[in-house]
Design a protein around this motif. Structure first.
Motif, PDB file in Angstrom:
ATOM      1  N   SER A 185       0.841  -1.200   0.000  1.00 34.70           N
ATOM      2  CA  SER A 185       0.000   0.000   0.000  1.00 34.70           C
ATOM      3  C   SER A 185       0.872   1.245   0.000  1.00 34.70           C
ATOM      4  O   SER A 185       1.851   1.328   0.753  1.00 34.70           O
ATOM      5  N   ILE A 186       0.509   2.196  -0.836  1.00 34.63           N
ATOM      6  CA  ILE A 186       1.179   3.499  -0.851  1.00 34.63           C
ATOM      7  C   ILE A 186       0.108   4.550  -0.638  1.00 34.63           C
ATOM      8  O   ILE A 186      -0.778   4.728  -1.489  1.00 34.63           O
TER       9      ILE A 186
ATOM     10  N   PHE B 233      -0.999  -2.482  -4.431  1.00 34.17           N
ATOM     11  CA  PHE B 233      -0.395  -3.389  -5.412  1.00 34.17           C
ATOM     12  C   PHE B 233      -0.331  -4.788  -4.793  1.00 34.17           C
ATOM     13  O   PHE B 233      -0.264  -4.933  -3.566  1.00 34.17           O
ATOM     14  N   PHE B 234      -0.345  -5.797  -5.680  1.00 34.86           N
ATOM     15  CA  PHE B 234      -0.304  -7.177  -5.185  1.00 34.86           C
ATOM     16  C   PHE B 234       1.017  -7.828  -5.583  1.00 34.86           C
ATOM     17  O   PHE B 234       1.605  -7.510  -6.621  1.00 34.86           O
ATOM     18  N   TRP B 235       1.437  -8.742  -4.742  1.00 30.41           N
ATOM     19  CA  TRP B 235       2.781  -9.316  -4.893  1.00 30.41           C
ATOM     20  C   TRP B 235       2.942 -10.097  -6.199  1.00 30.41           C
ATOM     21  O   TRP B 235       4.049 -10.172  -6.738  1.00 30.41           O
ATOM     22  N   CYS B 236       1.850 -10.626  -6.716  1.00 29.95           N
ATOM     23  CA  CYS B 236       1.958 -11.379  -7.966  1.00 29.95           C
ATOM     24  C   CYS B 236       2.339 -10.487  -9.141  1.00 29.95           C
ATOM     25  O   CYS B 236       2.774 -10.984 -10.191  1.00 29.95           O
ATOM     26  N   ASN B 237       2.171  -9.171  -8.973  1.00 30.33           N
ATOM     27  CA  ASN B 237       2.498  -8.236 -10.042  1.00 30.33           C
ATOM     28  C   ASN B 237       3.871  -7.586  -9.879  1.00 30.33           C
ATOM     29  O   ASN B 237       4.269  -6.767 -10.712  1.00 30.33           O
ATOM     30  N   VAL B 238       4.584  -7.917  -8.791  1.00 29.87           N
ATOM     31  CA  VAL B 238       5.926  -7.350  -8.575  1.00 29.87           C
ATOM     32  C   VAL B 238       6.919  -8.145  -9.414  1.00 29.87           C
ATOM     33  O   VAL B 238       7.159  -9.325  -9.175  1.00 29.87           O
ATOM     34  N   SER B 239       7.494  -7.494 -10.401  1.00 26.79           N
ATOM     35  CA  SER B 239       8.435  -8.179 -11.293  1.00 26.79           C
ATOM     36  C   SER B 239       9.890  -7.906 -10.940  1.00 26.79           C
ATOM     37  O   SER B 239      10.786  -8.658 -11.336  1.00 26.79           O
TER      38      SER B 239
END
Length: 510
Positions: free
Chosen positions: A441-442, A458-464
């Motif tokens: 969260s930001i 944002f969700f961790w599955c989208n952190v590249s």
């Protein structure tokens, strides 16, 4: 003309406070000062008035600037260059006298000769500026080492540093011997109080008190240049080579000029009230210190990776774990010498409730997790709405597991919220980064940290990707969604902690 002659001719009272101005000559101001070493002390009657202990004029050079200005031997000093000095230490008064290199203004009170003799006879802690000069020396004893001696007896060595650099390690008896040698040599100097002996073996609290007392005693000695430069202290500190001179008895058997292989490190448990002392290598890493604490608490080595060492400041600033590149003892000495109050604390670094429950099967781990949960609850970062009564009921050692189960269901638990910081996507304010196993969260906020309504999740599955730029104190991560990328950069002194959180969480979600 004597003071009595002046009184008879002018009719004025000679034994009252009066100002003098001295213009410095080719050989200085032309007088010496004598008085107590430390500040404070009992009130004493001088000419019928009560004063705190006063520094006084111990010698006046005939024909010198002080003599010309009317300064008399025995005059008591009330003010120096506009600053009251009643009850001040000798070093403070000398510092004020030297603050103006050309002109000196003082307020003095003269005393009759017999009164001067009485006052001198009552003082037991004198330092004379014509014999001893005061200097500032940055000498500290930031740590203790335990060493095995004959008969497998563990002996405490006190590690001495000068200007942040290690000099030597000494046992208590070496400090005592130095005191005896110096007293025999400088019999006219009134030495500061030396920390007394204890009839029994000291516990950790008593050792730490002796450490502080020995440091204070050594600082006071080394602040006198004639003592500091003498062979006894120079040899004690390991600053001399084997030269002929005025030497005392050998101290090699109770001293070491090599930095100790091991030191005692004090680490607080999560409740910040109870601490343990562990003996670790001087150059130990954060993981080594954490593993040693785990072993001391009977936490299995397989679980040690879920705990680490945090640093806590007395100003209640944000609590962060040590960087894996930091050396705990080196950091401790640095903070100690800079007079920064920083404590080390043993805490978990876990974000998964499932993993937390797994390691909580071990009773030692459960104790640490419970204590930290109680502290986290008091910090107010957890939303306990509707569960206050249950948490209060189970906040006891006999119901630790039930307490953990309840608090794990509360929003904000196992979440780290960082202090507000600049973000590249926000030009007119700051953001607050919060990370948990569920999301990133930001939240928008002002530059003063006041929260605003805008929140981006944002969700961790989208952190590249994520990483740091340590030269700029920047942590950045990339979000990839629907073939588009978005990079977020945060400028924060806690960039390394952000990196550790991302690494721990991605380990848990993959």
């Amino acid at each position: 003309m004597t003071l009595q002659d002046e009184k008879e001719q002018t009719g004025s009272e000679p034994y009252v406070p009066h100002p003098v101005t001295i213009i410095k000559g080719s050989q200085g101001f032309g007088f010496n000062v004598r008085g107590q070493i430390d500040e404070g002390g009992q009130l004493k009657s001088i000419n019928g008035h009560l004063y705190p202990p006063l520094q006084h004029i111990s010698n006046v050079i005939p024909g010198g600037p002080a003599d010309v200005a009317g300064v008399l031997m025995g005059d008591r000093i009330l003010e120096v260059n506009g600053q009251p000095v009643q009850g001040e230490s000798h070093s403070k008064v000398i510092e004020l006298i030297k603050s103006n290199p050309d002109k000196l203004q003082m307020v003095l009170v003269s005393v009759p000769p017999k009164e001067n003799e009485r006052l001198d006879g009552e003082c037991t802690s004198y330092c004379s500026e014509d014999e001893f000069e005061v200097q500032l020396v940055d000498i500290t004893i930031p740590s203790i080492s335990q060493r095995e001696e004959a008969g497998s007896k563990s002996v405490a060595y006190y590690n001495v540093y000068l200007d942040g650099k290690f000099l030597c390690s000494h046992r208590y008896k070496a400090f005592f011997k130095l005191q005896v040698d110096l007293k025999n040599k400088f019999y006219q100097f009134e030495f500061p109080k030396f920390p007394g002996k204890w009839p029994f073996q000291l516990n950790q609290t008593q050792l730490e008190k002796r450490q502080k007392d020995l440091e204070q005693w050594l600082v006071q000695l080394c602040s006198v240049s004639q003592l500091f430069n003498h062979f006894y202290i120079q040899d004690f500190l390991g600053l001399t080579s084997n030269k002929q001179g005025d030497k005392g008895p050998e101290t090699v058997s109770i001293a070491s000029s090599n930095e100790p292989e091991n030191v005692d490190m004090k680490v607080f448990l999560p409740n910040n009230r109870i601490s343990i002392c562990v003996n670790v290598p001087t150059e130990c890493s954060v993981n080594q210190l954490s593993d040693t604490v785990c072993a001391r608490l009977n936490i299995p080595s397989s679980y040690s990776k879920y705990f680490t060492i945090y640093k806590i400041s007395d100003d209640n600033s944000f609590i962060v774990p040590l960087s894996l590149a930091e050396r705990p003892h080196e950091l401790h000495v640095q903070n100690y010498n800079e007079s920064k109050s920083v404590k080390f604390a043993f805490r978990k670094l876990v974000f998964s409730n499932e993993l937390e429950n797994e390691i909580a099967e071990n009773d030692a781990c459960l104790d640490v997790l419970f204590e930290q949960a109680v502290i986290d609850l008091k910090d107010g970062q957890i939303d306990t709405t509707g569960k206050e009564i249950e948490l209060k009921r189970t906040q006891h050692k006999t119901t630790q597991r039930e307490f953990l189960k309840i608090i794990q269901s509360c929003p904000g638990y196992n979440t780290v919220s960082f202090p507000h910081c600049p973000c590249d996507s926000r030009k007119d304010g700051h953001v607050i980064l919060s990370v948990s196993l569920q999301k990133i969260s930001i939240q928008a906020c002002t530059m003063n940290g006041e929260k605003e309504e805008q929140i981006k999740n944002f969700f961790w599955c989208n952190v590249s990707f994520f990483g740091v730029d340590p030269t700029e104190n920047i942590f950045h991560f990339t979000i990839t969604k629907n073939s588009s990328e978005r990079k977020v950069s945060l400028k924060s002194p806690h960039f390394d902690y952000m990196l550790q959180c991302f690494e721990k969480i991605t380990e848990s979600v993959t």
